[in-house]
Design an enzyme around this catalytic site. Structure first.
Site, PDB file in Angstrom:
ATOM      1  N   SER A  50       0.856  -1.191   0.000  1.00  0.00           N
ATOM      2  CA  SER A  50       0.000   0.000   0.000  1.00  0.00           C
ATOM      3  C   SER A  50       0.887   1.234   0.000  1.00  0.00           C
ATOM      4  O   SER A  50       1.972   1.219   0.608  1.00  0.00           O
ATOM      5  CB  SER A  50      -0.907   0.041   1.238  1.00  0.00           C
ATOM      6  OG  SER A  50      -1.569   1.292   1.319  1.00  0.00           O
ATOM      7  N   TYR A  98      -3.101  -1.005  10.627  1.00  0.00           N
ATOM      8  CA  TYR A  98      -2.910  -1.332   9.205  1.00  0.00           C
ATOM      9  C   TYR A  98      -1.560  -0.813   8.709  1.00  0.00           C
ATOM     10  O   TYR A  98      -0.818  -1.516   8.014  1.00  0.00           O
ATOM     11  CB  TYR A  98      -4.063  -0.711   8.413  1.00  0.00           C
ATOM     12  CG  TYR A  98      -4.033  -0.943   6.919  1.00  0.00           C
ATOM     13  CD1 TYR A  98      -4.368  -2.173   6.364  1.00  0.00           C
ATOM     14  CD2 TYR A  98      -3.707   0.098   6.037  1.00  0.00           C
ATOM     15  CE1 TYR A  98      -4.367  -2.371   4.987  1.00  0.00           C
ATOM     16  CE2 TYR A  98      -3.709  -0.083   4.672  1.00  0.00           C
ATOM     17  CZ  TYR A  98      -4.041  -1.313   4.141  1.00  0.00           C
ATOM     18  OH  TYR A  98      -4.042  -1.501   2.774  1.00  0.00           O
TER      19      TYR A  98
HETATM   20  N1  LIG Z   1      -8.620  -0.229  -1.882  1.00  0.00           N
HETATM   21  C1  LIG Z   1      -7.575   0.539  -1.589  1.00  0.00           C
HETATM   22  O1  LIG Z   1      -7.679   1.789  -1.527  1.00  0.00           O
HETATM   23  C2  LIG Z   1      -6.223  -0.086  -1.359  1.00  0.00           C
HETATM   24  C3  LIG Z   1      -5.095   0.754  -1.346  1.00  0.00           C
HETATM   25  C4  LIG Z   1      -3.841   0.206  -1.116  1.00  0.00           C
HETATM   26  C5  LIG Z   1      -3.700  -1.156  -0.918  1.00  0.00           C
HETATM   27  N2  LIG Z   1      -4.799  -1.956  -0.935  1.00  0.00           N
HETATM   28  C6  LIG Z   1      -4.606  -3.398  -0.725  1.00  0.00           C
HETATM   29  O2  LIG Z   1      -5.077  -4.074  -1.867  1.00  0.00           O
HETATM   30  C7  LIG Z   1      -5.503  -5.388  -1.487  1.00  0.00           C
HETATM   31  C8  LIG Z   1      -6.900  -5.641  -2.050  1.00  0.00           C
HETATM   32  O3  LIG Z   1      -7.779  -4.686  -1.489  1.00  0.00           O
HETATM   33  P1  LIG Z   1      -9.212  -4.327  -2.102  1.00  0.00           P
HETATM   34  O4  LIG Z   1      -9.281  -2.859  -2.192  1.00  0.00           O
HETATM   35  O5  LIG Z   1      -9.493  -5.156  -3.308  1.00  0.00           O
HETATM   36  O6  LIG Z   1     -10.131  -4.768  -0.855  1.00  0.00           O
HETATM   37  P2  LIG Z   1     -11.514  -5.594  -0.805  1.00  0.00           P
HETATM   38  O7  LIG Z   1     -12.382  -5.236  -1.942  1.00  0.00           O
HETATM   39  O8  LIG Z   1     -12.008  -5.364   0.585  1.00  0.00           O
HETATM   40  O9  LIG Z   1     -11.044  -7.106  -0.975  1.00  0.00           O
HETATM   41  C9  LIG Z   1     -10.287  -7.749   0.032  1.00  0.00           C
HETATM   42  C10 LIG Z   1     -10.078  -9.199  -0.345  1.00  0.00           C
HETATM   43  O10 LIG Z   1      -9.344  -9.837   0.726  1.00  0.00           O
HETATM   44  C11 LIG Z   1     -10.087 -10.984   1.143  1.00  0.00           C
HETATM   45  N3  LIG Z   1      -9.955 -11.257   2.565  1.00  0.00           N
HETATM   46  C12 LIG Z   1     -10.245 -10.419   3.602  1.00  0.00           C
HETATM   47  N4  LIG Z   1     -10.056 -11.059   4.765  1.00  0.00           N
HETATM   48  C13 LIG Z   1      -9.667 -12.327   4.456  1.00  0.00           C
HETATM   49  C14 LIG Z   1      -9.327 -13.461   5.227  1.00  0.00           C
HETATM   50  N5  LIG Z   1      -9.335 -13.433   6.572  1.00  0.00           N
HETATM   51  N6  LIG Z   1      -8.963 -14.594   4.567  1.00  0.00           N
HETATM   52  C15 LIG Z   1      -8.939 -14.635   3.229  1.00  0.00           C
HETATM   53  N7  LIG Z   1      -9.248 -13.597   2.434  1.00  0.00           N
HETATM   54  C16 LIG Z   1      -9.611 -12.452   3.060  1.00  0.00           C
HETATM   55  C17 LIG Z   1     -11.538 -10.658   0.839  1.00  0.00           C
HETATM   56  O11 LIG Z   1     -12.275 -11.859   0.772  1.00  0.00           O
HETATM   57  P3  LIG Z   1     -13.829 -11.938   1.232  1.00  0.00           P
HETATM   58  O12 LIG Z   1     -14.461 -10.641   0.796  1.00  0.00           O
HETATM   59  O13 LIG Z   1     -14.328 -13.126   0.471  1.00  0.00           O
HETATM   60  O14 LIG Z   1     -13.827 -12.091   2.702  1.00  0.00           O
HETATM   61  C18 LIG Z   1     -11.391  -9.965  -0.504  1.00  0.00           C
HETATM   62  O15 LIG Z   1     -11.277 -10.908  -1.527  1.00  0.00           O
HETATM   63  C19 LIG Z   1      -5.415  -5.440   0.038  1.00  0.00           C
HETATM   64  O16 LIG Z   1      -4.196  -6.056   0.417  1.00  0.00           O
HETATM   65  C20 LIG Z   1      -5.376  -3.968   0.445  1.00  0.00           C
HETATM   66  O17 LIG Z   1      -4.708  -3.769   1.677  1.00  0.00           O
HETATM   67  C21 LIG Z   1      -6.057  -1.452  -1.148  1.00  0.00           C
END
Ligand SMILES: NC(=O)c1ccc[n+]([C@@H]2O[C@H](COP(=O)([O-])OP(=O)(O)OC[C@H]3O[C@@H](n4cnc5c(N)ncnc54)[C@H](OP(=O)(O)O)[C@@H]3O)[C@@H](O)[C@H]2O)c1
Length: 227
Positions: free
Chosen positions: A134, A147
């Site tokens: 991130s 986080y």
């Molecule tokens: N969105 C942002 O602004 C942003 C910015 C920087 C970095 N990131 C990083 O990008 C990555 C993806 O984020 P996103 O934005 O796509 O978030 P998201 O839409 O909330 O998706 C998160 C994913 O992680 C899975 N997950 C959560 N808890 C879990 C667990 N205990 N075991 C297995 N899987 C789990 C969820 O599965 P379920 O829904 O099926 O539980 C979902 O598939 C993350 O690492 C996040 O930290 C995001």
């Protein structure tokens, strides 16, 4: 031979978009998330195997890697994408359980999956491990300590992994997205990146020329200036 990829967090915003782009790009994929219904729907759509699993469980990363390897054969790419932030919380309200839950998913799971991948890929002297970290590692903010700490630790791990994996011919990429409009946060943020855009940036790292390694990539929406 088409390349194979294990993708975590495929039921979420960035992961779902990336699963679709990998499939469209001819990759053979194994996908995972916790939500069984959403995962099955995506497996059906993309005609790919998958496993619903909670990666916060201590033995889950090892079980997941073994299941993916059984289904795909040798895995060429591991994408550690699953991650979460409960909500912005002042430290005075943070519990031990909050810290443990973040540690288990945001740090321990990708470390153990990377270990499994390095054992497997290193023996073949080829492969690629991608850690979705991130841009939070590049700034500090109030009420974001748990986080931020886990992602900074993952950033440190990624740096060590780059060095260790290089010795056995395995590529490592750390991805540092800024804000992406997904279910990651409770409120929609249409001014943030589309998940498809974040996925396309990640795919670029995976499809870089063979003789190039993208060690780190940071990208943001234009609205962000937290750097
Ligand atoms: N969105 C942002 O602004 C942003 C910015 C920087 C970095 N990131 C990083 O990008 C990555 C993806 O984020 P996103 O934005 O796509 O978030 P998201 O839409 O909330 O998706 C998160 C994913 O992680 C899975 N997950 C959560 N808890 C879990 C667990 N205990 N075991 C297995 N899987 C789990 C969820 O599965 P379920 O829904 O099926 O539980 C979902 O598939 C993350 O690492 C996040 O930290 C995001």
């Amino acid at each position: 031979m088409t390349r194979s990829a294990l993708l975590t967090g495929a039921t979420g915003g960035i992961g779902q978009a990336l699963a679709r782009q990998l499939h469209a790009g001819g990759f053979r994929i194994f996908i995972t998330g916790r939500d069984e219904t959403r995962l099955r729907g995506l497996c059906d759509e993309l005609h790919c195997p998958g496993l619903a699993i909670d990666l916060a469980a201590v033995d889950a990363p090892t079980r997941l890697y073994a299941a993916a390897r059984d289904a795909l054969g040798p895995i060429d790419i591991l994408i550690n994408n699953a991650g979460f932030n409960k909500a912005k919380t002042p430290l005075v309200d943070v519990t031990a359980e909050d810290i443990d839950a973040s540690y288990a998913l945001n740090l321990r799971a990708p470390m153990l999956l990377a270990r499994e991948a390095l054992r497997d890929m290193g023996a073949r002297r080829s492969g690629h491990i991608v850690n979705i970290i991130s841009s939070v590692v590049h700034f500090r903010a109030e009420n974001f300590s748990v986080y931020t700490t886990m992602k900074n630790a993952l950033h440190a791990f990624n740096g060590c992994l780059i060095k260790e994996a290089r010795l056995v011919g395995v590529k490592v990429t750390g991805v540092y997205p800024g804000g992406v409009d997904t279910a990651f946060r409770a409120q929609p943020r249409p001014d943030y990146l589309h998940p498809e855009s974040a996925a396309a940036m990640i795919l670029n790292c995976i499809t870089a020329p063979d003789d190039a390694i993208v060690h780190e990539i940071t990208f943001r929406p234009m609205v962000e200036s937290n750097f």
